[in-house]
Motif scaffolding. Structure first.
Motif, mmCIF file in Angstrom:
data_model
loop_
_atom_site.group_PDB
_atom_site.id
_atom_site.type_symbol
_atom_site.label_atom_id
_atom_site.label_comp_id
_atom_site.label_asym_id
_atom_site.label_seq_id
_atom_site.Cartn_x
_atom_site.Cartn_y
_atom_site.Cartn_z
ATOM 1 N N THR A 175 1.101 8.455 6.513
ATOM 2 C CA THR A 175 -0.365 8.423 6.508
ATOM 3 C C THR A 175 -0.925 8.929 5.182
ATOM 4 O O THR A 175 -1.888 8.369 4.643
ATOM 5 C CB THR A 175 -0.914 9.259 7.671
ATOM 6 O OG1 THR A 175 -0.410 8.743 8.919
ATOM 7 C CG2 THR A 175 -2.432 9.209 7.707
ATOM 8 N N ALA A 176 -0.310 9.976 4.632
ATOM 9 C CA ALA A 176 -0.776 10.520 3.354
ATOM 10 C C ALA A 176 -0.625 9.486 2.238
ATOM 11 O O ALA A 176 -1.523 9.325 1.400
ATOM 12 C CB ALA A 176 0.003 11.789 3.012
ATOM 13 N N ARG A 177 0.506 8.770 2.209
ATOM 14 C CA ARG A 177 0.700 7.748 1.169
ATOM 15 C C ARG A 177 -0.250 6.576 1.379
ATOM 16 O O ARG A 177 -0.771 6.010 0.412
ATOM 17 C CB ARG A 177 2.146 7.246 1.170
ATOM 18 C CG ARG A 177 3.147 8.222 0.584
ATOM 19 C CD ARG A 177 4.454 7.519 0.267
ATOM 20 N NE ARG A 177 4.294 6.507 -0.753
ATOM 21 C CZ ARG A 177 4.418 6.729 -2.065
ATOM 22 N NH1 ARG A 177 4.675 7.942 -2.521
ATOM 23 N NH2 ARG A 177 4.275 5.730 -2.932
ATOM 24 N N ARG B 60 0.820 -1.214 0.000
ATOM 25 C CA ARG B 60 0.000 0.000 0.000
ATOM 26 C C ARG B 60 0.856 1.267 0.000
ATOM 27 O O ARG B 60 0.591 2.211 -0.737
ATOM 28 C CB ARG B 60 -0.928 0.015 1.214
ATOM 29 C CG ARG B 60 -2.070 -0.988 1.150
ATOM 30 C CD ARG B 60 -3.022 -0.799 2.307
ATOM 31 N NE ARG B 60 -3.662 0.518 2.260
ATOM 32 C CZ ARG B 60 -4.423 1.003 3.230
ATOM 33 N NH1 ARG B 60 -4.618 0.293 4.331
ATOM 34 N NH2 ARG B 60 -4.979 2.202 3.114
ATOM 35 N N GLY C 9 2.959 1.496 -3.404
ATOM 36 C CA GLY C 9 2.147 1.646 -4.594
ATOM 37 C C GLY C 9 2.680 0.915 -5.802
ATOM 38 O O GLY C 9 2.551 1.389 -6.932
ATOM 39 N N GLU D 38 -3.250 6.547 2.549
ATOM 40 C CA GLU D 38 -4.621 6.881 2.152
ATOM 41 C C GLU D 38 -4.837 6.713 0.652
ATOM 42 O O GLU D 38 -5.951 6.421 0.215
ATOM 43 C CB GLU D 38 -4.946 8.316 2.565
ATOM 44 C CG GLU D 38 -5.079 8.498 4.076
ATOM 45 C CD GLU D 38 -5.254 9.946 4.480
ATOM 46 O OE1 GLU D 38 -5.143 10.826 3.586
ATOM 47 O OE2 GLU D 38 -5.511 10.203 5.673
ATOM 48 N N HIS D 39 -3.785 6.886 -0.144
ATOM 49 C CA HIS D 39 -3.922 6.838 -1.599
ATOM 50 C C HIS D 39 -3.331 5.568 -2.209
ATOM 51 O O HIS D 39 -3.316 5.412 -3.427
ATOM 52 C CB HIS D 39 -3.252 8.067 -2.227
ATOM 53 C CG HIS D 39 -3.861 9.367 -1.793
ATOM 54 N ND1 HIS D 39 -3.352 10.133 -0.762
ATOM 55 C CD2 HIS D 39 -4.975 10.015 -2.236
ATOM 56 C CE1 HIS D 39 -4.106 11.207 -0.598
ATOM 57 N NE2 HIS D 39 -5.095 11.160 -1.474
ATOM 58 N N GLY D 40 -2.839 4.663 -1.374
ATOM 59 C CA GLY D 40 -2.199 3.460 -1.886
ATOM 60 C C GLY D 40 -3.199 2.404 -2.315
ATOM 61 O O GLY D 40 -4.376 2.434 -1.929
ATOM 62 N N PRO D 41 -2.769 1.442 -3.132
ATOM 63 C CA PRO D 41 -3.656 0.356 -3.583
ATOM 64 C C PRO D 41 -4.023 -0.565 -2.431
ATOM 65 O O PRO D 41 -3.244 -0.758 -1.495
ATOM 66 C CB PRO D 41 -2.801 -0.377 -4.625
ATOM 67 C CG PRO D 41 -1.388 -0.115 -4.195
ATOM 68 C CD PRO D 41 -1.392 1.283 -3.637
ATOM 69 N N ARG D 42 -5.202 -1.116 -2.492
ATOM 70 C CA ARG D 42 -5.659 -2.054 -1.464
ATOM 71 C C ARG D 42 -5.323 -3.475 -1.887
ATOM 72 O O ARG D 42 -5.615 -3.875 -3.015
ATOM 73 C CB ARG D 42 -7.169 -1.928 -1.279
ATOM 74 C CG ARG D 42 -7.630 -0.555 -0.826
ATOM 75 C CD ARG D 42 -7.533 -0.415 0.666
ATOM 76 N NE ARG D 42 -7.928 0.927 1.111
ATOM 77 C CZ ARG D 42 -8.083 1.274 2.386
ATOM 78 N NH1 ARG D 42 -7.867 0.370 3.331
ATOM 79 N NH2 ARG D 42 -8.417 2.499 2.709
#
Length: 276
Positions: free
Chosen positions: A156-158, A107, A110, A160-164
């Motif tokens: 935390t910012a990364r 996550r 990315g 939130e936008h990372g792949p699940r």
């Protein structure tokens, strides 16, 4: 804050949103006059981030690898490993080191974790040019609490936008981790509802190692932890970790760490590193 050998270690609880993906999170600096040292890193089933605030490693090479050296000029990321590495440092180390779950790293980074398997790369090669700015901010901030605040915000910012990761891969990893690697791959595939072949492909992409190799690494890591405890008994560790016999235990330690269980038990081990 604690002293670990010739270095000081400082840490604090990390934010709740990072706890499922972070195994350890600490800053280090040398407690004595700077001097060169060498350590052997052994497989842990975790991805590692080292943010260098002082001198970086001079050389990192994989035991038995075709390429003798991995030159890293600063901060680094190491993917999951199925063998050991030797790291040389010139002294004067000051750094922040994180150990991440493989799916947490998937996550945060990315990218497919299979692209980082058995590799050590520059931090900026994965996190982009913003990584250099973050390292510079951390290096110029003298207070460790403020450093950790900056790092928490960036992670935390990364996140939130990372792949699940696929729920099936997450479940497969939980099964392996909870069993310490002592669970057949066929049983995991049946549990998540995938064929073994499909499980291997998706799991390897998102974790970095196959389910079978992950099981070996997790079983080895559990055995290493038990062996380095005071009063450890080799026969009891062999049985507790699911090895067929002590010969099997010896072969796995030779294959994965380039050492023997006895040597491991006698060594000073800190966070997957053996002092050499």
């Amino acid at each position: 804050m604690t002293r670990v050998g010739d270095r000081w270690r400082v840490t604090r609880p990390w934010p709740a949103q990072l706890r499922p993906i972070v195994h350890s999170y600490a800053g280090y600096w040398e407690a004595v006059a700077a001097s060169p040292y060498r350590v052997r890193l052994v497989p842990t089933g975790r991805a590692v981030v080292v943010i260098s605030l002082g001198e970086p490693f001079a050389q990192i090479h994989r035991l038995g690898g075709a390429s003798p050296n991995s030159q890293v000029t600063g901060s680094l990321i190491a993917g999951l490993e199925d063998g050991s590495r030797v790291c040389d440092h010139p002294g004067g180390q000051e750094a922040i080191r994180l150990e991440l779950t493989p799916l947490g790293a998937f996550r945060l980074f990315g990218m497919p974790m299979s692209e980082l398997t058995n590799r050590v790369v520059e931090l900026s090669d994965v996190l982009g040019p913003g990584a250099g700015l973050l390292v510079e901010q951390l290096a110029t901030t003298g207070d460790w609490g403020a450093r950790f605040d900056l790092l928490d915000i960036a992670l935390t910012a990364r996140l939130e936008h990372g792949p699940r990761p696929a729920p099936e891969v997450s479940h497969a990893w939980r099964l392996l981790a909870r069993a310490g690697g002592a669970i057949p791959v066929g049983r995991i595939a049946a549990e998540v509802g995938w064929s073994q072949g499909y499980l291997v492909r998706r799991f390897t992409e998102q974790v970095g190692l196959t389910p079978k190799m992950s099981a070996r690494v997790l079983r080895f890591h559990r055995a290493m932890g038990l062996l380095t405890r005071e009063g450890a008994n080799l026969a009891e560790v062999t049985a507790a970790c699911g090895f067929y016999d002590q010969a099997h235990l010896n072969r796995e330690f030779r294959s994965l760490a380039g050492t023997t269980p006895g040597q491991m038990a006698a060594a000073r081990v800190a966070e997957g590193a053996l002092a050499l």
